[in-house]
Write a protein that holds these residues in place. Sequence first.
Motif, PDB file in Angstrom:
ATOM      1  N   ILE A 188    -113.449 -16.746  38.765  1.00 26.01           N
ATOM      2  CA  ILE A 188    -112.811 -17.265  37.549  1.00 26.01           C
ATOM      3  C   ILE A 188    -112.960 -16.266  36.401  1.00 26.01           C
ATOM      4  CG2 ILE A 188    -112.911 -19.092  35.814  1.00 26.01           C
ATOM      5  CD1 ILE A 188    -113.787 -20.998  38.059  1.00 26.01           C
ATOM      6  N   GLY A 189    -114.188 -15.714  36.267  1.00 25.99           N
ATOM      7  CA  GLY A 189    -114.409 -14.739  35.201  1.00 25.99           C
ATOM      8  C   GLY A 189    -113.554 -13.494  35.367  1.00 25.99           C
ATOM      9  N   SER A 190    -113.457 -13.004  36.598  1.00 25.37           N
ATOM     10  CA  SER A 190    -112.635 -11.822  36.847  1.00 25.37           C
ATOM     11  C   SER A 190    -111.156 -12.114  36.610  1.00 25.37           C
ATOM     12  CB  SER A 190    -112.853 -11.328  38.283  1.00 25.37           C
ATOM     13  OG  SER A 190    -114.210 -10.974  38.506  1.00 25.37           O
ATOM     14  N   SER A 191    -110.717 -13.314  37.010  1.00 25.56           N
ATOM     15  CA  SER A 191    -109.322 -13.695  36.779  1.00 25.56           C
ATOM     16  C   SER A 191    -109.033 -13.805  35.283  1.00 25.56           C
ATOM     17  CB  SER A 191    -109.014 -15.024  37.474  1.00 25.56           C
ATOM     18  OG  SER A 191    -109.207 -14.921  38.884  1.00 25.56           O
ATOM     19  N   SER A 192    -110.016 -14.322  34.524  1.00 28.48           N
ATOM     20  CA  SER A 192    -109.836 -14.420  33.073  1.00 28.48           C
ATOM     21  C   SER A 192    -109.710 -13.039  32.448  1.00 28.48           C
ATOM     22  CB  SER A 192    -111.016 -15.179  32.453  1.00 28.48           C
ATOM     23  OG  SER A 192    -111.076 -16.505  32.946  1.00 28.48           O
ATOM     24  N   ARG A 193    -110.510 -12.095  32.947  1.00 26.81           N
ATOM     25  CA  ARG A 193    -110.397 -10.726  32.428  1.00 26.81           C
ATOM     26  C   ARG A 193    -109.035 -10.122  32.752  1.00 26.81           C
ATOM     27  NH1 ARG A 193    -115.861 -10.662  33.954  1.00 26.81           N
ATOM     28  NH2 ARG A 193    -115.389  -9.734  35.996  1.00 26.81           N
ATOM     29  N   VAL A 194    -108.516 -10.470  33.921  1.00 28.47           N
ATOM     30  CA  VAL A 194    -107.173  -9.994  34.280  1.00 28.47           C
ATOM     31  C   VAL A 194    -106.146 -10.535  33.291  1.00 28.47           C
ATOM     32  CG1 VAL A 194    -105.323 -10.157  35.985  1.00 28.47           C
ATOM     33  CG2 VAL A 194    -107.650  -9.645  36.728  1.00 28.47           C
ATOM     34  N   GLU A 195    -106.222 -11.853  32.993  1.00 28.02           N
ATOM     35  CA  GLU A 195    -105.270 -12.454  32.072  1.00 28.02           C
ATOM     36  C   GLU A 195    -105.427 -11.880  30.665  1.00 28.02           C
ATOM     37  OE1 GLU A 195    -102.769 -14.362  32.913  1.00 28.02           O
ATOM     38  OE2 GLU A 195    -103.433 -14.153  34.990  1.00 28.02           O
ATOM     39  N   ALA A 196    -106.692 -11.685  30.237  1.00 28.99           N
ATOM     40  CA  ALA A 196    -106.925 -11.126  28.903  1.00 28.99           C
ATOM     41  C   ALA A 196    -106.364  -9.700  28.814  1.00 28.99           C
ATOM     42  CB  ALA A 196    -108.414 -11.128  28.582  1.00 28.99           C
ATOM     43  N   THR A 197    -106.568  -8.933  29.873  1.00 31.51           N
ATOM     44  CA  THR A 197    -106.056  -7.561  29.869  1.00 31.51           C
ATOM     45  C   THR A 197    -104.530  -7.550  29.910  1.00 31.51           C
ATOM     46  OG1 THR A 197    -108.043  -6.885  31.089  1.00 31.51           O
ATOM     47  CG2 THR A 197    -106.228  -5.318  30.994  1.00 31.51           C
ATOM     48  N   ARG A 198    -103.961  -8.490  30.668  1.00 33.37           N
ATOM     49  CA  ARG A 198    -102.497  -8.585  30.712  1.00 33.37           C
ATOM     50  C   ARG A 198    -101.944  -8.934  29.324  1.00 33.37           C
ATOM     51  NH1 ARG A 198    -102.059 -11.748  34.716  1.00 33.37           N
ATOM     52  NH2 ARG A 198    -101.453 -10.207  36.277  1.00 33.37           N
ATOM     53  N   ALA A 199    -102.622  -9.844  28.626  1.00 36.44           N
ATOM     54  CA  ALA A 199    -102.193 -10.187  27.268  1.00 36.44           C
ATOM     55  C   ALA A 199    -102.302  -8.975  26.337  1.00 36.44           C
ATOM     56  CB  ALA A 199    -103.024 -11.348  26.733  1.00 36.44           C
ATOM     57  N   THR A 200    -103.354  -8.186  26.520  1.00 38.83           N
ATOM     58  CA  THR A 200    -103.511  -6.973  25.703  1.00 38.83           C
ATOM     59  C   THR A 200    -102.360  -6.003  25.950  1.00 38.83           C
ATOM     60  OG1 THR A 200    -105.919  -7.192  25.697  1.00 38.83           O
ATOM     61  CG2 THR A 200    -105.012  -5.013  25.206  1.00 38.83           C
ATOM     62  N   ILE A 201    -101.989  -5.846  27.215  1.00 37.04           N
ATOM     63  CA  ILE A 201    -100.869  -4.955  27.545  1.00 37.04           C
ATOM     64  C   ILE A 201     -99.580  -5.468  26.912  1.00 37.04           C
ATOM     65  CG2 ILE A 201     -99.425  -4.105  29.433  1.00 37.04           C
ATOM     66  CD1 ILE A 201    -101.947  -4.032  31.174  1.00 37.04           C
ATOM     67  N   GLN A 202     -99.353  -6.798  26.989  1.00 43.36           N
ATOM     68  CA  GLN A 202     -98.148  -7.362  26.382  1.00 43.36           C
ATOM     69  C   GLN A 202     -98.133  -7.154  24.874  1.00 43.36           C
ATOM     70  OE1 GLN A 202     -98.305 -11.421  27.729  1.00 43.36           O
ATOM     71  NE2 GLN A 202     -97.409 -10.962  29.726  1.00 43.36           N
ATOM     72  N   ARG A 203     -99.312  -7.292  24.236  1.00 45.77           N
ATOM     73  CA  ARG A 203     -99.377  -7.079  22.788  1.00 45.77           C
ATOM     74  C   ARG A 203     -99.054  -5.628  22.446  1.00 45.77           C
ATOM     75  NH1 ARG A 203    -103.051  -4.761  19.952  1.00 45.77           N
ATOM     76  NH2 ARG A 203    -104.618  -4.870  21.607  1.00 45.77           N
ATOM     77  N   ILE A 204     -99.616  -4.707  23.226  1.00 41.05           N
ATOM     78  CA  ILE A 204     -99.354  -3.285  22.958  1.00 41.05           C
ATOM     79  C   ILE A 204     -97.886  -2.968  23.185  1.00 41.05           C
ATOM     80  CG2 ILE A 204     -99.887  -0.934  23.722  1.00 41.05           C
ATOM     81  CD1 ILE A 204    -102.712  -1.923  24.389  1.00 41.05           C
ATOM     82  N   GLU A 205     -97.300  -3.544  24.242  1.00 39.84           N
ATOM     83  CA  GLU A 205     -95.876  -3.317  24.494  1.00 39.84           C
ATOM     84  C   GLU A 205     -95.029  -3.871  23.345  1.00 39.84           C
ATOM     85  OE1 GLU A 205     -95.323  -5.143  28.271  1.00 39.84           O
ATOM     86  OE2 GLU A 205     -95.789  -3.330  29.409  1.00 39.84           O
ATOM     87  N   ALA A 206     -95.449  -5.029  22.799  1.00 40.56           N
ATOM     88  CA  ALA A 206     -94.729  -5.583  21.651  1.00 40.56           C
ATOM     89  C   ALA A 206     -94.838  -4.650  20.446  1.00 40.56           C
ATOM     90  CB  ALA A 206     -95.279  -6.970  21.304  1.00 40.56           C
TER      91      ALA A 206
END
Length: 361
Positions: A188-206
């Motif tokens: 669960i913790g690793s999956s959360s880090r994946v989602e958090a990192t994905r959100a970071t990538i989306q923010r940077i792309e924005a």
Amino acid sequence: MNKTWIVRGLIVAAVLALAFALYKLLTPAGLPEGIVGGNGRLEATEIDIASKSAGRIRNIVVDEGQTVKAGDVIAHMDVDVLTAQKTEAEAQMAEAQNAVLVSQTQVAQRQAEKAAAEAVVRQRLAELNASRKRLGRSDTLSREGATSAQERDDDAAQVEGASAAVQAARAQVASAEVAVTNARNQVIGSSSRVEATRATIQRIEADINDATLRTPRDGRVQFRIAQPGEVVSGGGRVVSLVDLTDVTMTFFLPATAAGRLGIGSEARIVLDALPDTPIPARISFVADVAQFTPKTVETQSEREKMMFRVRARIDPALLRRYMSLVKTGLPGMAYVKIDPKTEWPPELQLRGALIDQRKGR
């Protein structure tokens, strides 16, 4: 001293005479009672194209006076730092996804260990049952004198040992269950880090997308406020536009006229530069509060000085047809019907293409 005052008086009189003459020149003669007017200047909605984040301007692709369409690119901000941040975030994403796989493998391993511990429990229970049966027989034989007390005591010790072994095996099962839960939490913790990192990538792309400055509507470039190579802060203006499809003229009317005026009332705008070409418009705003109101209790004459701000808006469809000719700041007069039944005088009648535009042809 008297000569000075005389000269000043003559200057004031000349200015008043000139203003009166200009008013008469701009005001059509013989306006019907149901039509009133006021002077003003053409105004357009101004739009500032600004950088969302602080950064350096890479280039500006428009020039002053250029007409642009909604969605056109205005300028590009430097995105080298954002690109590096995106690369770093993508590496963190790969690391987090690998951590998920490792955690899932650990869950499977801990579940296998739990299954093995449960098998040991079953084995120890079988041994405990066998020891108890053996003790039962030894106890019977010992009372009958068919076996020694020592053998009976040995069988009893085996029962105690088997019972302890069962408890130890069950403890191993409990420990394995805890290990499984911990491994699942790691997933669960690793999956959360994946989602958090994905959100970071989306923010940077924005942020990278926002680094390409675009115009939100049609307009004309008024000023290049900044230049390529300059560093602007967050919200720093780069280019100023005017929306030439939203052009109005603001003027003032006395309370007696403004009180009879409604939103959408028919109006005409006559520019000084085009005195023979009335432009159709509609009233889009009437102030709720009078201006130039005396501070004390007003008399009848003072009430006549109360003026209301009014705005006439030119039809956007008409502006689009003549966008290349539209210029803000031009002075002129605005006339409006306060009595819908009143006919426009000949000098304010629409002509040619403006009639077609009004009819929607």
